[in-house]
Write an enzyme that holds these catalytic residues in place. Structure first.
Site: not given
Length: 288
Positions: A2-3, A122
DNA sequence: CCGGACTCCTGTGCGC
DNA sequence: TGCGCACAGGAGTCCG
């Protein structure tokens, strides 16, 4: 992750559920994903620091950071890292069984009662608590550059004039410009006709103007499309975004350029895969 | 001080 | 089908 566009779309999708909502309780399943921005670092994070007992008054974003702020101006700053998700699950709706759920809030909101769920396989993401907006600003957001959504040509130009790196590396640096990641760096450079390896301070003013405009435009269009879902990104409702279908270079190495038809090339800049069109993107300056 | 490389994690997709 | 490896949207830290 996600940016910026994904976080901004996430912010907008969560707002109706969370603004004005009471946080009934919170369960932190993995303590090591939560941090405190001010005060003692070692003491355990308390439920009330994670908004329990508070009423949510606003959702703020800077770059890829999302802050959930209480009516007392304390709250949490969430970063999704590479694989993070923040979802609102209405009461009665079964959450698909999933692992890597690290924090769950019980929410009584103006629209729905339900749960806010943070999961992050992660664990490159996390949660940072703050006791005031000043603390959030000083201990986290101040280190970030200007937000990419509203970057001006003048601001971009004055910053680039000092950078001795390829333009792509500069765009990825959050202290330089907040919100751009690997997808949108490549897309914005293609839209501006600038080769990613161009030496940042050699780029002429006119091209910098195009780049600033391209960054804002790509960000705006991606937000409207709900962001890019490559693998795991979903918004507050668990919906993926559609912008990946509009990518002109990212993920298209070896395929024809949509403008000139030349095969798109790829390389590695700042340890990140970089895709570009050697015809449409001009290289400025010398590298090594 | 600056820029480049390494590191933290899990999941996925590819080639054999 | 199974296995091992490379690679993935991020960013802090260390080292030259």
């Amino acid at each position: 992750m996600p940016e910026l566009p994904e976080i901004e779309h996430l912010r907008r999708s969560l707002e109706p559920f969370l603004v004005g909502a009471a946080v009934i309780g919170v369960r932190l399943h993995r303590a090591d994903i939560a941090h405190r921005l001010g005060g003692p670092a070692r003491r355990r994070i308390l439920a009330r620091e994670l908004l329990a007992g508070s009423t949510i008054s606003s959702l703020l974003r800077h770059g890829k950071n999302l802050a959930i702020v209480s009516d007392e101006q304390s709250g949490i700053c969430v970063h999704l890292g590479m694989s993070g998700q923040l979802r609102f699950v209405p009461a009665g709706q079964k959450l698909a069984p999933s692992d890597h759920v690290h924090c769950v809030w019980r929410i009584a909101g103006p629209r729905d009662t339900g749960r806010l769920v943070f999961r992050d396989p992660r664990r490159f993401g996390g949660i940072w608590t703050f006791s005031s907006l000043e603390e959030l600003q000083q201990n986290r957001w101040q280190a970030l550059g200007p937000d990419a959504m509203s970057i001006s040509a003048a601001a971009l130009g004055s910053k680039l004039s000092k950078v001795k790196r390829p333009i792509k590396a500069a765009l990825l640096e959050q202290s330089f410009l907040a919100g751009v990641g690997n997808i949108y760096a490549d897309e914005a450079l293609f839209a501006a006709g600038i080769h990613p390896i161009s030496w940042a301070r050699e780029i002429p003013g006119q091209a910098i103007g195009r780049l600033a405009g391209a960054i804002r435009k790509v960000m705006r269009q991606a937000v409207e499309a709900g962001g890019s879902t490559i693998r795991s990104y979903v918004d507050g409702n668990g919906q993926g975004g559609e912008y990946a279908a509009a990518h002109k270079v990212y993920g298209r190495a070896g395929q024809p350029c949509v403008v000139c038809g030349r095969t798109l090339e790829h390389g590695r800049i700042a340890q990140r895969t970089t895709v570009f069109c050697a015809t449409c993107q001009r290289q400025y300056g010398y590298v090594r």
